[in-house]
Design a protein around this motif. Sequence first.
Motif, PDB file in Angstrom:
ATOM      1  N   ALA A 609       0.852  -1.190   0.000  1.00 24.86           N
ATOM      2  CA  ALA A 609       0.000   0.000   0.000  1.00 24.86           C
ATOM      3  C   ALA A 609       0.886   1.237   0.000  1.00 24.86           C
ATOM      4  CB  ALA A 609      -0.917   0.014   1.216  1.00 24.86           C
ATOM      5  N   VAL A 610       0.385   2.305  -0.604  1.00 27.26           N
ATOM      6  CA  VAL A 610       1.116   3.569  -0.665  1.00 27.26           C
ATOM      7  C   VAL A 610       1.067   4.246   0.707  1.00 27.26           C
ATOM      8  CG1 VAL A 610       1.241   5.831  -1.759  1.00 27.26           C
ATOM      9  CG2 VAL A 610       0.547   3.822  -3.100  1.00 27.26           C
ATOM     10  N   ILE A 611       2.204   4.743   1.164  1.00 26.56           N
ATOM     11  CA  ILE A 611       2.268   5.525   2.397  1.00 26.56           C
ATOM     12  C   ILE A 611       3.139   6.743   2.142  1.00 26.56           C
ATOM     13  CG2 ILE A 611       1.909   3.577   3.972  1.00 26.56           C
ATOM     14  CD1 ILE A 611       4.937   3.508   4.435  1.00 26.56           C
ATOM     15  N   ASP A 612       3.235   7.608   3.159  1.00 23.31           N
ATOM     16  CA  ASP A 612       4.155   8.733   3.069  1.00 23.31           C
ATOM     17  C   ASP A 612       5.234   8.564   4.136  1.00 23.31           C
ATOM     18  OD1 ASP A 612       2.987   9.414   5.492  1.00 23.31           O
ATOM     19  OD2 ASP A 612       1.745  11.000   4.642  1.00 23.31           O
ATOM     20  N   GLU A 613       6.188   9.485   4.139  1.00 26.69           N
ATOM     21  CA  GLU A 613       7.316   9.357   5.055  1.00 26.69           C
ATOM     22  C   GLU A 613       6.877   9.436   6.512  1.00 26.69           C
ATOM     23  OE1 GLU A 613      11.273  11.946   6.026  1.00 26.69           O
ATOM     24  OE2 GLU A 613      10.936  11.410   3.911  1.00 26.69           O
ATOM     25  N   ASP A 614       5.890  10.287   6.821  1.00 26.19           N
ATOM     26  CA  ASP A 614       5.426  10.399   8.201  1.00 26.19           C
ATOM     27  C   ASP A 614       4.840   9.082   8.703  1.00 26.19           C
ATOM     28  OD1 ASP A 614       6.230  13.000   8.387  1.00 26.19           O
ATOM     29  OD2 ASP A 614       4.261  13.869   7.947  1.00 26.19           O
ATOM     30  N   THR A 615       4.089   8.411   7.844  1.00 27.02           N
ATOM     31  CA  THR A 615       3.513   7.128   8.231  1.00 27.02           C
ATOM     32  C   THR A 615       4.612   6.092   8.448  1.00 27.02           C
ATOM     33  OG1 THR A 615       1.503   7.617   6.990  1.00 27.02           O
ATOM     34  CG2 THR A 615       1.909   5.314   7.536  1.00 27.02           C
ATOM     35  N   ALA A 616       5.615   6.103   7.583  1.00 24.84           N
ATOM     36  CA  ALA A 616       6.730   5.170   7.739  1.00 24.84           C
ATOM     37  C   ALA A 616       7.433   5.399   9.069  1.00 24.84           C
ATOM     38  CB  ALA A 616       7.710   5.330   6.574  1.00 24.84           C
ATOM     39  N   LYS A 617       7.651   6.663   9.429  1.00 17.75           N
ATOM     40  CA  LYS A 617       8.309   6.975  10.689  1.00 17.75           C
ATOM     41  C   LYS A 617       7.461   6.553  11.884  1.00 17.75           C
ATOM     42  CE  LYS A 617      11.015  11.019   9.206  1.00 17.75           C
ATOM     43  NZ  LYS A 617      11.178  12.482   9.392  1.00 17.75           N
ATOM     44  N   LEU A 618       6.168   6.740  11.780  1.00 13.22           N
ATOM     45  CA  LEU A 618       5.280   6.378  12.874  1.00 13.22           C
ATOM     46  C   LEU A 618       5.297   4.871  13.111  1.00 13.22           C
ATOM     47  CD1 LEU A 618       2.926   6.866  14.885  1.00 13.22           C
ATOM     48  CD2 LEU A 618       1.379   6.705  12.936  1.00 13.22           C
ATOM     49  N   ALA A 619       5.149   4.111  12.047  1.00 11.32           N
ATOM     50  CA  ALA A 619       5.052   2.656  12.183  1.00 11.32           C
ATOM     51  C   ALA A 619       6.380   2.025  12.572  1.00 11.32           C
ATOM     52  CB  ALA A 619       4.548   2.046  10.883  1.00 11.32           C
ATOM     53  N   ALA A 620       7.474   2.573  12.061  1.00 13.39           N
ATOM     54  CA  ALA A 620       8.799   1.981  12.297  1.00 13.39           C
ATOM     55  C   ALA A 620       9.629   2.870  13.207  1.00 13.39           C
ATOM     56  CB  ALA A 620       9.511   1.741  10.967  1.00 13.39           C
ATOM     57  N   GLU A 621       8.980   3.465  14.199  1.00 11.00           N
ATOM     58  CA  GLU A 621       9.668   4.424  15.057  1.00 11.00           C
ATOM     59  C   GLU A 621      10.902   3.822  15.723  1.00 11.00           C
ATOM     60  OE1 GLU A 621       8.566   7.490  18.717  1.00 11.00           O
ATOM     61  OE2 GLU A 621       7.369   5.699  18.358  1.00 11.00           O
TER      62      GLU A 621
END
Length: 865
Positions: A609-621
Amino acid sequence: MIRTDALGQLPVRTVVPALERALDAHGTAVLCAPPGTGKTTLVPLVLAGLLDGGRPVRRVVVAEPRRIAARAAARRMAWLLGESVGGRVGFTVRGERVVGRDTVVEVVTTGVLLQRLQRDQELAGVDVVVLDECHERHLDADTVAAFLLDVRAALRPELRLLAASATTDAEGWARLLGDAPVVEAQGVSHPVETVWAPPARPVRPPHGMRVDPALLAHVAAVVRRALAEREGDVLCFLPGVGEIARVAGQLSGAGAEVFQVHGRAPAAVQDAVLAGSAGARRVVLATSVAESSLTVPGVRVVVDCGLAREPRTDHARGLGALTTVRASQAASRQRAGRAGREAPGAVYRCWDRADDVRLPRFPSPEIKVADLTAFALQAACWGDPDASGLALLDPPPGGAMAAARAVLAAIGAVDGAGRATERGVRMARLGLHPRLARALVDGAREVGARRAAEVVALLSEEPPREYGDDLAAAWRAARRGDDAYGARWRQEARRLASAAGGSGSAGSAGSAGGSGASGRTGTAGGSGTAGAEAGAPGAGGDDAVAGLVAAFAFPERVARGRGEGTFLMASGTGAELGDGSRLRTAPWLAVAVADRPVHAASARVRLAAVIDEDTAKLAAEHLLVSGEEVHWEDGDVVARHVERLGAVELTVRALAKPDPERVREALLDGLRREGLGLLRWTRDARGLRERLAFLHRVLGAPWPDVSDAALTDRTDAWLEPELSRARRRADLGRIEAGQALNRLLPWASGDAARLDELAPEQIEVPSGSRIRVEYGGEQPVLAVKLQEMFGLAETPRAAGVPVLVHLLSPAGRPAAVTADLASFWRDGYRAVRAELRGRYPKHPWPEDPATTAPTRHTKARLGRG
């Protein structure tokens, strides 16, 4: 009314008295009974006291490895009692429970029993547990057995435990159950003829999930042959859903009704297959779900392709997948037994008879090859984080357990000591893999329980390939679809939404690493409000929600685009999308399903699924780090300040003044990687190193070891302070290696002064010339013109080792090689003189070189002299 005629035909009845005596005496037993003997249906009814009105009624739980087997076993037992399911016999599988107040025998999946044990370790009210088909060595079944043995040892010694299977390691299970008695039943007397039906031409062996289409075409041909040669229905075993669909397509017009049976098949199809034929002949194409606990009425022929699927996990990359392997001998016997349950039958084996003995005896235990994250969480919740106290047939591999514990720590399921947190206990009780449990718990808080549950339901059972590789699009297809997958998805989504209803409070401990999502007010894709349900203002679109939940489940797989459909995942593994995928231009992806073919550099993305950088940082903090990096890269020192998400670099800027010590370490790393050739080695420096190496080899201490490894390990002893002043590769190239090597000479002992004596750089020969000695080989070499050595009988030595003298012609070519000059003048010189004096008449070739004056000159110059 009890169907006594049917019960009387089950061969296992003859060993039931011995089995009851074994359980009465030991509390545990192992039952080995071939397919069709009644071990799954008669034995639980007898142990429960339902077939003898004079016996006390006991509550029996039967654990089956698969849902289809659990349902079928319950229905068969209820039929034998003349009842409907939900009376004295019921079943419970994930998402479906059919039991009543009078239920005495309950058939459950091993996963359900595992959850029940975690909630009630005593199993209050249960008298007997039957672990059926234990030979399959599923991880849940092994775990349940270990937990039950703990319960018997510590809480309920009266709890009876029976391990039952058609083909199993009886001795191993008996030892595991405390030297339990083994009771064996004879099988159905119907003979099964074996027909060897290998392909006419060699086929490619299975590779990952790929099966040679030529083999599948051959299997379809064998099915047609079996229909022509034999009576009755045909049961064909294939490794997976894809292979079943391909063979089904090739059986069009075969004159039989074709059924496809697998774990994803609709319950109606499964029921129809198990109900028997309505008159027309049937071909049942099945995965290994049909190996055990199921009698398919009417089957007289089995066609076995000889393949099976087993899990494999790449712990370093966080990628798991199924792989196709040769079926074991035990599985082959189980499959063949399906043909002889009701009458004489035949099994067509699609491999050569000579290959049969090379098959593995049993399938690989899942604990040895699978992802152990769920197992590790169950063990932690049980109070044994490293599983060292559990009674297991095979211990979990240390590397797989370490990888599993790292995942659990990252999602906040265990603490620093590996003990389950409150959050981890809640995850374990959701009936999901811990990764998906984390996605449900944290996703529910961010986007609402229902939407998170719907996406997790998609991730828990991968949607059909025709749904495409776009997770959000697959979600929309599932919502509007009326296919079998859509029905199962809706049922699971409802279950998960109900389970996640209180996830907001459960998640208060934080997301991965104990922080992150709990402190975020935005939602997927940077919009929305926490806890928003579908339709709520700003809740985020399908793409954003699907991406966030998938990223929560697989944070190591958030991936940034590198162009042309390629990505780099946070785990460091490359990923590629197929041609034509609309996701190819996405800047970031949350990769939900991927596999990495053997020898492939990158993983193939199956669902994302498409995400943005903020979502990536949140999930993989927990993977987000920022700091200075100084290391050797691409042949030079790289010094920079980097913010990275795992292996993905987010921001980079050069460091003007990096830490000198870290620079020094980077330079040392460069020397280790690329060798000491990075330094400046003159001819004299190389010569000194060779002389020292010679002395170390011949005399040993105190002469130093100057090999690459030794010099690299001791840079502080010889390369300082030059190394400390260096900042980049070019600086290394300016370091004079010979001057630095002088520091290694044994100055303290005084032996350094003897260097020229023991290993002279040059030797003066009789002609007066000083000739350089080469120490690069096993023996020192002195290359000198033959005429310059006239008169010298004793061979020169270095450190007591004779020098290998290369006697050269006037043209500088080797004429002879000797380490014994006296012998050469006496025996070898004549032949050299005879060969060369005609070629070089201007040079002296005396008959007696021992008494001739040495010379560097021709005879003419000698005459003038």
